[in-house]
Design a protein around this motif. Structure first.
Motif, PDB file in Angstrom:
ATOM      1  N   LYS A  42       1.850  14.275  -8.086  1.00  0.00           N
ATOM      2  CA  LYS A  42       3.222  15.900  -8.219  1.00  0.00           C
ATOM      3  C   LYS A  42       3.302  16.282 -10.102  1.00  0.00           C
ATOM      4  CE  LYS A  42       7.379  17.545  -6.145  1.00  0.00           C
ATOM      5  NZ  LYS A  42       8.963  17.011  -5.868  1.00  0.00           N
ATOM      6  N   PHE A  43       3.876  15.409 -10.434  1.00  0.00           N
ATOM      7  CA  PHE A  43       3.756  15.411 -12.304  1.00  0.00           C
ATOM      8  C   PHE A  43       3.064  16.811 -12.442  1.00  0.00           C
ATOM      9  CE2 PHE A  43       3.628  13.919 -16.289  1.00  0.00           C
ATOM     10  CZ  PHE A  43       4.871  15.294 -17.083  1.00  0.00           C
ATOM     11  N   TYR A  44       1.229  15.701 -12.870  1.00  0.00           N
ATOM     12  CA  TYR A  44       0.599  16.323 -13.008  1.00  0.00           C
ATOM     13  C   TYR A  44       0.501  18.039 -12.826  1.00  0.00           C
ATOM     14  CZ  TYR A  44      -0.452  12.150 -15.176  1.00  0.00           C
ATOM     15  OH  TYR A  44      -0.241  10.820 -17.009  1.00  0.00           O
ATOM     16  N   ARG A  45       0.292  18.051 -11.682  1.00  0.00           N
ATOM     17  CA  ARG A  45       0.457  18.946 -10.363  1.00  0.00           C
ATOM     18  C   ARG A  45       1.243  20.033 -11.324  1.00  0.00           C
ATOM     19  NH1 ARG A  45      -1.543  16.553  -5.214  1.00  0.00           N
ATOM     20  NH2 ARG A  45      -3.672  16.450  -5.251  1.00  0.00           N
ATOM     21  N   ASN A  46       2.255  19.986 -11.879  1.00  0.00           N
ATOM     22  CA  ASN A  46       3.481  20.516 -12.148  1.00  0.00           C
ATOM     23  C   ASN A  46       2.839  20.633 -13.616  1.00  0.00           C
ATOM     24  OD1 ASN A  46       5.112  22.046 -11.713  1.00  0.00           O
ATOM     25  ND2 ASN A  46       6.832  20.441 -11.863  1.00  0.00           N
ATOM     26  N   LEU A  47       2.227  19.863 -14.555  1.00  0.00           N
ATOM     27  CA  LEU A  47       2.881  19.682 -15.933  1.00  0.00           C
ATOM     28  C   LEU A  47       0.944  21.101 -16.062  1.00  0.00           C
ATOM     29  CD1 LEU A  47       2.994  18.790 -18.859  1.00  0.00           C
ATOM     30  CD2 LEU A  47       1.794  17.506 -18.292  1.00  0.00           C
ATOM     31  N   ILE A  48       0.548  20.675 -15.251  1.00  0.00           N
ATOM     32  CA  ILE A  48      -1.351  22.075 -15.960  1.00  0.00           C
ATOM     33  C   ILE A  48      -0.982  23.321 -15.996  1.00  0.00           C
ATOM     34  CG2 ILE A  48      -3.503  22.490 -15.378  1.00  0.00           C
ATOM     35  CD1 ILE A  48      -3.752  19.762 -14.760  1.00  0.00           C
ATOM     36  N   PRO A  49       0.533  23.597 -14.610  1.00  0.00           N
ATOM     37  CA  PRO A  49       0.423  25.154 -14.479  1.00  0.00           C
ATOM     38  C   PRO A  49       1.738  25.440 -15.435  1.00  0.00           C
ATOM     39  CG  PRO A  49       0.344  23.691 -12.418  1.00  0.00           C
ATOM     40  CD  PRO A  49       0.205  23.086 -13.219  1.00  0.00           C
ATOM     41  N   TYR A  50       2.241  24.748 -16.134  1.00  0.00           N
ATOM     42  CA  TYR A  50       3.043  25.088 -16.523  1.00  0.00           C
ATOM     43  C   TYR A  50       3.358  25.073 -18.238  1.00  0.00           C
ATOM     44  CZ  TYR A  50       7.619  23.021 -19.361  1.00  0.00           C
ATOM     45  OH  TYR A  50       8.744  23.511 -20.678  1.00  0.00           O
ATOM     46  N   VAL A  51       2.096  24.523 -18.146  1.00  0.00           N
ATOM     47  CA  VAL A  51       1.398  24.535 -20.004  1.00  0.00           C
ATOM     48  C   VAL A  51       0.674  25.894 -20.025  1.00  0.00           C
ATOM     49  CG1 VAL A  51       0.090  23.130 -21.771  1.00  0.00           C
ATOM     50  CG2 VAL A  51       1.163  21.684 -20.407  1.00  0.00           C
ATOM     51  N   TYR A 109       0.764  -0.922  -0.059  1.00  0.00           N
ATOM     52  CA  TYR A 109      -0.019   0.447  -0.215  1.00  0.00           C
ATOM     53  C   TYR A 109       0.776   1.239  -0.354  1.00  0.00           C
ATOM     54  CZ  TYR A 109      -3.506   3.622   1.719  1.00  0.00           C
ATOM     55  OH  TYR A 109      -3.936   4.979   1.162  1.00  0.00           O
ATOM     56  N   GLU A 110       1.574   1.050   1.073  1.00  0.00           N
ATOM     57  CA  GLU A 110       3.229   2.765   0.754  1.00  0.00           C
ATOM     58  C   GLU A 110       3.745   2.715  -0.540  1.00  0.00           C
ATOM     59  OE1 GLU A 110       5.140   1.810   4.382  1.00  0.00           O
ATOM     60  OE2 GLU A 110       3.252   2.293   5.364  1.00  0.00           O
ATOM     61  N   ARG A 111       4.353   1.239  -1.235  1.00  0.00           N
ATOM     62  CA  ARG A 111       4.936   1.602  -2.080  1.00  0.00           C
ATOM     63  C   ARG A 111       4.054   2.349  -3.344  1.00  0.00           C
ATOM     64  NH1 ARG A 111       7.912  -3.745  -1.585  1.00  0.00           N
ATOM     65  NH2 ARG A 111       5.353  -4.488  -2.378  1.00  0.00           N
ATOM     66  N   ALA A 112       1.691   1.393  -3.142  1.00  0.00           N
ATOM     67  CA  ALA A 112       1.338   1.966  -4.752  1.00  0.00           C
ATOM     68  C   ALA A 112       0.894   3.490  -4.245  1.00  0.00           C
ATOM     69  CB  ALA A 112       0.300   1.605  -4.130  1.00  0.00           C
ATOM     70  N   ALA A 113       1.201   3.974  -2.681  1.00  0.00           N
ATOM     71  CA  ALA A 113       0.238   5.372  -2.475  1.00  0.00           C
ATOM     72  C   ALA A 113       2.172   6.583  -3.228  1.00  0.00           C
ATOM     73  CB  ALA A 113       0.401   5.669  -1.030  1.00  0.00           C
ATOM     74  N   GLU A 114       3.101   5.548  -2.694  1.00  0.00           N
ATOM     75  CA  GLU A 114       4.391   6.639  -3.266  1.00  0.00           C
ATOM     76  C   GLU A 114       3.977   7.512  -4.236  1.00  0.00           C
ATOM     77  OE1 GLU A 114       9.414   6.095  -2.270  1.00  0.00           O
ATOM     78  OE2 GLU A 114       7.732   5.683  -1.859  1.00  0.00           O
ATOM     79  N   LYS A 115       3.933   5.896  -5.673  1.00  0.00           N
ATOM     80  CA  LYS A 115       3.987   6.306  -7.083  1.00  0.00           C
ATOM     81  C   LYS A 115       2.563   6.942  -7.366  1.00  0.00           C
ATOM     82  CE  LYS A 115       5.964   2.029  -8.163  1.00  0.00           C
ATOM     83  NZ  LYS A 115       6.051   0.386  -8.692  1.00  0.00           N
ATOM     84  N   VAL A 116       1.649   6.781  -6.462  1.00  0.00           N
ATOM     85  CA  VAL A 116       0.215   8.049  -6.945  1.00  0.00           C
ATOM     86  C   VAL A 116       0.500   9.263  -6.906  1.00  0.00           C
ATOM     87  CG1 VAL A 116      -2.393   8.260  -6.843  1.00  0.00           C
ATOM     88  CG2 VAL A 116      -1.093   5.792  -7.165  1.00  0.00           C
ATOM     89  N   ASP A 117       1.022   9.030  -5.238  1.00  0.00           N
ATOM     90  CA  ASP A 117       1.759  10.533  -5.334  1.00  0.00           C
ATOM     91  C   ASP A 117       3.035  11.703  -6.064  1.00  0.00           C
ATOM     92  OD1 ASP A 117       0.200  10.657  -3.372  1.00  0.00           O
ATOM     93  OD2 ASP A 117       2.199  10.456  -2.130  1.00  0.00           O
ATOM     94  N   ASN A 118       4.035  10.868  -6.778  1.00  0.00           N
ATOM     95  CA  ASN A 118       4.756  11.045  -7.433  1.00  0.00           C
ATOM     96  C   ASN A 118       3.979  10.944  -9.052  1.00  0.00           C
ATOM     97  OD1 ASN A 118       7.089  10.675  -6.127  1.00  0.00           O
ATOM     98  ND2 ASN A 118       7.186   8.687  -6.399  1.00  0.00           N
ATOM     99  N   LYS A 119       3.296  10.591  -9.769  1.00  0.00           N
ATOM    100  CA  LYS A 119       2.077  11.390 -10.634  1.00  0.00           C
ATOM    101  C   LYS A 119       1.492  11.885  -9.945  1.00  0.00           C
ATOM    102  CE  LYS A 119       2.572   6.127 -12.265  1.00  0.00           C
ATOM    103  NZ  LYS A 119       1.797   5.024 -12.253  1.00  0.00           N
ATOM    104  N   GLN A 176      11.156   5.027 -11.190  1.00  0.00           N
ATOM    105  CA  GLN A 176       9.992   4.330  -9.987  1.00  0.00           C
ATOM    106  C   GLN A 176      10.606   3.716  -8.485  1.00  0.00           C
ATOM    107  OE1 GLN A 176       6.538   2.221 -11.175  1.00  0.00           O
ATOM    108  NE2 GLN A 176       5.773   4.363 -12.873  1.00  0.00           N
ATOM    109  N   ASP A 177      11.135   2.866  -9.402  1.00  0.00           N
ATOM    110  CA  ASP A 177      11.770   1.581  -8.539  1.00  0.00           C
ATOM    111  C   ASP A 177      12.915   2.281  -7.592  1.00  0.00           C
ATOM    112  OD1 ASP A 177      10.295   0.160  -8.421  1.00  0.00           O
ATOM    113  OD2 ASP A 177      10.752  -1.250 -10.040  1.00  0.00           O
ATOM    114  N   ILE A 178      14.360   2.963  -8.523  1.00  0.00           N
ATOM    115  CA  ILE A 178      15.268   3.517  -8.106  1.00  0.00           C
ATOM    116  C   ILE A 178      15.540   4.799  -7.055  1.00  0.00           C
ATOM    117  CG2 ILE A 178      17.300   4.832  -9.176  1.00  0.00           C
ATOM    118  CD1 ILE A 178      17.451   3.294 -11.739  1.00  0.00           C
TER     119      ILE A 178
END
Length: 88
Positions: free
Chosen positions: A16-25, A4-14, A67-69
């Motif tokens: 974060k990316f989308y929350r940065n990409l939308i204002p960037y564009v 669960y924690e690994r999945a939550a971390e992956k979702v949080d990273n994704k 993701q894994d690194i």
């Protein structure tokens, strides 16, 4: 770290990316319009596009490519491997 924690971390990273990409564009498109209207001879808009883009690229790589690194579990595996090598 459990599944669960690994999945939550992956979702949080994704997220974060989308929350940065939308204002960037949106913001850079707005800046490009202002640049084209006010000073078409000097494309200063490329500076924020480039430097902010570095951060967006970092978030993308962390969320989708490495993701894994970037995980703590990877670090622990590598430490265990190095300790095995040293004990031989």
């Amino acid at each position: 770290m459990n599944d669960y924690e690994r999945a939550a971390e992956k979702v949080d990273n994704k997220l974060k990316f989308y929350r940065n990409l939308i204002p960037y564009v949106c913001i850079n498109a707005f800046l490009a319009i202002i640049n084209a209207i006010c000073s078409p001879h000097f494309w200063w808009v490329l500076f924020p596009v480039f430097f902010w883009g570095i951060g967006v690229l970092k978030d993308f790589l962390k969320a989708f490519v490495f993701q894994d690194i970037c995980s703590d579990e990877y670090r622990e595996r590598k430490i265990a491997q190095e300790m095995e090598k040293l004990s031989k």
